[in-house]
Design a protein around this motif. Structure first.
Motif, PDB file in Angstrom:
ATOM      1  N   LEU A   2     -25.784  -0.796   9.175  1.00  0.00           N
ATOM      2  CA  LEU A   2     -25.786   0.498   9.851  1.00  0.00           C
ATOM      3  C   LEU A   2     -24.486   1.283   9.655  1.00  0.00           C
ATOM      4  N   HIS A   5     -24.942   4.947   9.372  1.00  0.00           N
ATOM      5  CA  HIS A   5     -25.224   5.608  10.655  1.00  0.00           C
ATOM      6  C   HIS A   5     -23.914   5.847  11.413  1.00  0.00           C
ATOM      7  N   GLN A  25     -26.821  19.625   6.862  1.00  0.00           N
ATOM      8  CA  GLN A  25     -26.984  19.156   5.469  1.00  0.00           C
ATOM      9  C   GLN A  25     -25.811  19.620   4.603  1.00  0.00           C
ATOM     10  N   GLU A  39     -22.639   8.197   2.163  1.00  0.00           N
ATOM     11  CA  GLU A  39     -23.361   7.655   1.005  1.00  0.00           C
ATOM     12  C   GLU A  39     -24.748   8.247   0.812  1.00  0.00           C
ATOM     13  N   LYS A  41     -27.736  10.307  -0.513  1.00  0.00           N
ATOM     14  CA  LYS A  41     -27.962  10.842  -1.856  1.00  0.00           C
ATOM     15  C   LYS A  41     -28.499  12.275  -1.743  1.00  0.00           C
ATOM     16  N   GLU A  52     -32.773  13.879   1.674  1.00  0.00           N
ATOM     17  CA  GLU A  52     -33.856  13.365   2.517  1.00  0.00           C
ATOM     18  C   GLU A  52     -33.341  12.167   3.325  1.00  0.00           C
ATOM     19  N   GLU A  53     -32.449  11.402   2.696  1.00  0.00           N
ATOM     20  CA  GLU A  53     -31.851  10.242   3.354  1.00  0.00           C
ATOM     21  C   GLU A  53     -31.135  10.680   4.643  1.00  0.00           C
ATOM     22  N   SER A  55     -31.736  13.444   6.393  1.00  0.00           N
ATOM     23  CA  SER A  55     -32.732  13.891   7.378  1.00  0.00           C
ATOM     24  C   SER A  55     -33.317  12.703   8.122  1.00  0.00           C
ATOM     25  N   LEU A  56     -33.664  11.671   7.357  1.00  0.00           N
ATOM     26  CA  LEU A  56     -34.282  10.495   7.971  1.00  0.00           C
ATOM     27  C   LEU A  56     -33.274   9.742   8.853  1.00  0.00           C
ATOM     28  N   ARG A  57     -32.048   9.670   8.390  1.00  0.00           N
ATOM     29  CA  ARG A  57     -31.015   8.968   9.174  1.00  0.00           C
ATOM     30  C   ARG A  57     -30.774   9.703  10.497  1.00  0.00           C
ATOM     31  N   GLU A  59     -33.041  11.421  12.062  1.00  0.00           N
ATOM     32  CA  GLU A  59     -34.202  11.083  12.895  1.00  0.00           C
ATOM     33  C   GLU A  59     -33.990   9.725  13.549  1.00  0.00           C
ATOM     34  N   GLU A  60     -33.462   8.787  12.764  1.00  0.00           N
ATOM     35  CA  GLU A  60     -33.215   7.448  13.305  1.00  0.00           C
ATOM     36  C   GLU A  60     -32.217   7.508  14.453  1.00  0.00           C
ATOM     37  N   ASN A  63     -33.971   8.921  17.413  1.00  0.00           N
ATOM     38  CA  ASN A  63     -34.927   7.975  17.997  1.00  0.00           C
ATOM     39  C   ASN A  63     -34.230   6.817  18.708  1.00  0.00           C
ATOM     40  N   LEU A  64     -33.055   6.451  18.225  1.00  0.00           N
ATOM     41  CA  LEU A  64     -32.299   5.360  18.865  1.00  0.00           C
ATOM     42  C   LEU A  64     -31.595   5.836  20.131  1.00  0.00           C
ATOM     43  N   PHE A  66     -28.908   7.847  20.109  1.00  0.00           N
ATOM     44  CA  PHE A  66     -27.468   8.034  19.867  1.00  0.00           C
ATOM     45  C   PHE A  66     -27.102   9.518  19.700  1.00  0.00           C
TER      46      PHE A  66
ATOM     47  N   ASN B 323     -33.863  -3.077  17.488  1.00  0.00           N
ATOM     48  CA  ASN B 323     -33.397  -1.788  17.997  1.00  0.00           C
ATOM     49  C   ASN B 323     -31.873  -1.842  18.140  1.00  0.00           C
ATOM     50  N   ASN B 325     -29.789   0.000  19.324  1.00  0.00           N
ATOM     51  CA  ASN B 325     -29.237   0.469  20.600  1.00  0.00           C
ATOM     52  C   ASN B 325     -29.315  -0.635  21.656  1.00  0.00           C
ATOM     53  N   SER B 355     -34.269   4.587   6.720  1.00  0.00           N
ATOM     54  CA  SER B 355     -33.486   5.488   5.849  1.00  0.00           C
ATOM     55  C   SER B 355     -32.900   4.745   4.653  1.00  0.00           C
ATOM     56  N   PRO B 358     -35.583   6.000   1.671  1.00  0.00           N
ATOM     57  CA  PRO B 358     -36.065   7.307   2.107  1.00  0.00           C
ATOM     58  C   PRO B 358     -37.308   7.749   1.347  1.00  0.00           C
ATOM     59  N   ARG B 363     -41.917  18.182   5.450  1.00  0.00           N
ATOM     60  CA  ARG B 363     -41.022  18.841   6.401  1.00  0.00           C
ATOM     61  C   ARG B 363     -41.310  20.339   6.377  1.00  0.00           C
ATOM     62  N   GLU B 369     -34.286  24.437   5.660  1.00  0.00           N
ATOM     63  CA  GLU B 369     -33.819  23.091   5.347  1.00  0.00           C
ATOM     64  C   GLU B 369     -34.327  22.732   3.954  1.00  0.00           C
ATOM     65  N   LYS B 399     -42.819  10.190  15.195  1.00  0.00           N
ATOM     66  CA  LYS B 399     -41.683   9.295  15.007  1.00  0.00           C
ATOM     67  C   LYS B 399     -41.937   8.485  13.738  1.00  0.00           C
ATOM     68  N   THR B 401     -39.433   6.330  12.100  1.00  0.00           N
ATOM     69  CA  THR B 401     -38.287   5.498  11.736  1.00  0.00           C
ATOM     70  C   THR B 401     -38.486   4.114  12.322  1.00  0.00           C
ATOM     71  N   HIS B 403     -36.451  -0.126  12.340  1.00  0.00           N
ATOM     72  CA  HIS B 403     -35.380  -1.020  11.880  1.00  0.00           C
ATOM     73  C   HIS B 403     -35.896  -2.445  12.023  1.00  0.00           C
TER      74      HIS B 403
END
Lengths: 164, 438
Positions: A2, A5, A25, A39, A41, A52-53, A55-57, A59-60, A63-64, A66, B323, B325, B355, B358, B363, B369, B399, B401, B403
């Motif tokens: 992580l 992140h 971005q 890192e 890409k 895209e990496e 954007s997804l990170r 989202e993660e 969702n977590l 943080f 998770n 968190n 991620s 990816p 989108r 974006e 959602k 994502t 892990h």
């Protein structure tokens, strides 16, 4: 584990708030182009470098729990605003990472418009070309933006400060 | 006749399981396919390690590249008399479609991550470097190779040409979804491509979809979503990818510390040294990588040998949902306990996030974006797809994502039942069901 992140959260702990996905971005791309070890890409898209990496990170991270993503209704579009949560702060404290001091960069980028950051990111994308060629290329790939000489001058000035 | 206009005396066809036939009439295309750089793509699997989950997924980047070429050929045929389309861009579009994945290497994703490489840069280098491909493109016209490279890099002046190969509904995605579905044998990934091709319209700098074709596009978006979770992001495939990355990481580490390999990894040397040159890259295909994985099983380094044996014999890691968190403390304790038992957590306790692999979900492109799919309304207005389609809107907000924590359960089972191991197992079992990567 992580670490990518954590790097993003380190950025948020410094900048506090980012208003707009496009802005985020371009900021991360600009920092990466200046040697900050993000890192994600990036590839060139219609609106400049995009990952895209990333954007997804994001989202993660949302969702977590943080980072929070708030949807702001503007006059004719939606804008997403990102801020770090207390869980994010606690997580970051558990994971100190050896990162360059982002504050001087953040100070330079904060407050810039997404249009301007798009210009700077695009110019950095073509940084292997000469300055004259970079401007020509920007006009080729972004004819509708119609960037003027003043904007180019401001962008060069910012790039010079960033890479110092 | 100029080389760019030369046609084969008879049209050539490739039999294809997805598009039935792939038609080649242009001499330039035929010559490009025959080059060693393009033939190399036969030896690179399209889906890397997915064949360890779906045994049929043995198709190559060669198959896919021909497929993308064929779709672009059909789109252009439909565009030929339409406003905004410049027929002079036909050959450029076909070449870019055919060559768009030229720089992919073996197991690209893991390999690039570990060795900090970029297959897109290699695509540029092959097209612009001292290669057969470059020679053919320059025979078309001086500077033509640069145009092809620019289209693939998405920095070409005519964005309509770019969008054929790279947009949120493009020939690349339409081919790989159908092809990957066919070869994996899953029932997802199917959509009515013929319908989509019929309702595509060139408008200034983008390809848009006639509003009447919205439902066909909904199917395409749904296919992308399902293929992601069912195929591309399958936990077993991820387990194989985790092991693969760790092999590359280990071998690089061994090189860095001066380890003497029984069989010198000659083909990897330039990557270890961080000076990957084009020749070395072009020589590296999956056959070469598998050869090394085979011989590395006999290396004295226990980690390298074990990881290679796992990969070759599909002895994959198990996993639990994770998770970061809520389970961070458990993870940190596990990390320490693994080390205590002599199992190196840097190789055998791995968090894998969505991620890390990816995949471009649809989108809607708020705030520019990225460019969304636009529907062409009867009034002539353009509307973003998710504003018109409830299905797409609901998928866009999902959602997407996750892990997972991967580890070698067999290693834990074989070790002595010390207190430490029991504690490890308690923690793992307490975090949720341990799942076989079978």
């Amino acid at each position: 584990m992580l670490s990518n992140h954590v790097k993003l959260m380190q950025f948020f702990s410094d900048i506090k708030v980012v208003a707009g996905r496009k802005k985020l971005q371009k900021m991360i791309y600009i920092l990466q182009a200046c040697g900050v070890p993000f890192e994600e890409k990036f590839a060139f898209h219609k609106f400049g470098p995009y990952s895209e990496e990333l954007s997804l990170r994001m989202e993660e991270l949302c969702n977590l729990g943080f980072i929070t993503e708030d949807k702001m209704e503007k006059s004719n579009y939606v804008q997403y605003q990102y801020t770090m949560t207390s869980d994010g702060v606690a997580f970051l404290e558990q994971f100190p990472l050896d990162m360059p001091d982002l504050h001087p960069y953040v100070e330079l980028l904060q407050g810039k418009s997404s249009r301007f950051l798009e210009l700077v990111a695009t110019m950095l994308y073509f940084q292997d070309l000469s300055r004259h060629e970079v401007q020509q290329k920007v006009h080729i790939v972004k004819p509708k933006q119609k960037y003027n000489d003043k904007e180019f001058a401001e962008a060069w000035s910012l790039i010079d400060k960033l890479v110092q | 006749m100029a080389y760019k206009d030369e046609q084969l005396s008879e049209e050539k066809v490739f039999k294809d399981p997805v598009h039935r036939y792939i038609h080649v009439k242009d001499r330039v295309i035929w010559d490009l396919i025959a080059t060693p750089e393009f033939q190399r793509l036969r030896r690179i699997k399209q889906l890397g390690t997915t064949n360890l989950t779906f045994h049929g997924a043995e198709h190559s980047r060669f198959n896919h590249s021909l497929g993308v070429y064929e779709i672009v050929r059909r789109i252009i045929y439909n565009f030929r008399d339409r406003p905004h389309w410049n027929e002079e861009k036909r050959l450029l579009s076909l070449c870019a479609a055919l060559l768009h994945d030229l720089g992919h290497g073996p197991f690209s994703h893991s390999f690039e991550k570990v060795f900090k490489l970029d297959h897109e840069q290699f695509t540029q280098d092959i097209i612009l470097g001292d290669t057969y491909i470059h020679d053919i493109l320059e025979r078309v016209a001086p500077g033509f190779s640069q145009d092809v490279a620019d289209v693939i890099a998405k920095t070409y002046s005519d964005q309509l040409v770019v969008s054929l190969i790279s947009s949120q509904i493009d020939a690349d995605r339409m081919d790989y979804l159908q092809r990957d579905a066919y070869f994996t044998g899953v029932s997802y990934g199917h959509f009515d491509m013929e319908r989509i091709l019929r309702v595509m319209r060139p408008i200034e700098d983008q390809v848009v979809i006639k509003a009447t074709g919205m439902h066909a596009v909904e199917d395409y978006i749904m296919s992308r979503y399902q293929m992601y979770w069912q195929v591309y992001f399958h936990p077993v495939t991820r387990s194989a990818e985790v092991i693969l990355s760790k092999i590359f990481k280990r071998v690089r580490h061994l090189y860095d510390i001066g380890y003497t390999f029984k069989v010198a990894p000659t083909h990897f040397m330039s990557f270890f040294k961080g000076k990957a040159d084009l020749d070395a890259y072009l020589k590296l295909d999956e056959a070469i990588v598998y050869y090394y994985f085979q011989v590395w099983q006999d290396e004295d380094d226990a980690i390298l040998s074990d990881l290679c044996e796992r990969f070759m014999n599909r002895r994959l890691f198990k996993y639990i949902e994770f998770n970061p968190n809520k389970q961070m403390e458990a993870w940190m304790e596990l990390h320490a306990l693994f080390r205590e038992t002599g199992i190196d957590p840097d190789y055998y306790l791995v968090v894998d996030s969505s991620s890390d692999l990816p995949y471009d979900f649809y989108r809607p492109g708020e705030e520019e974006e990225r460019l969304p799919i636009h529907l062409l309304m009867p009034t002539g207005d353009l509307k973003e797809l998710s504003r018109q389609s409830d299905i797409v809107e609901s998928i866009s907000g999902k959602k997407r994502t996750d892990h997972k924590l991967y580890f070698p359960m067999d290693m834990l089972d074989q070790a002595d039942h010390s207190e430490t191991l029991l504690r490890i197992k308690n923690i793992l079992n307490g975090q949720g069901a341990v799942t076989d990567a079978e």
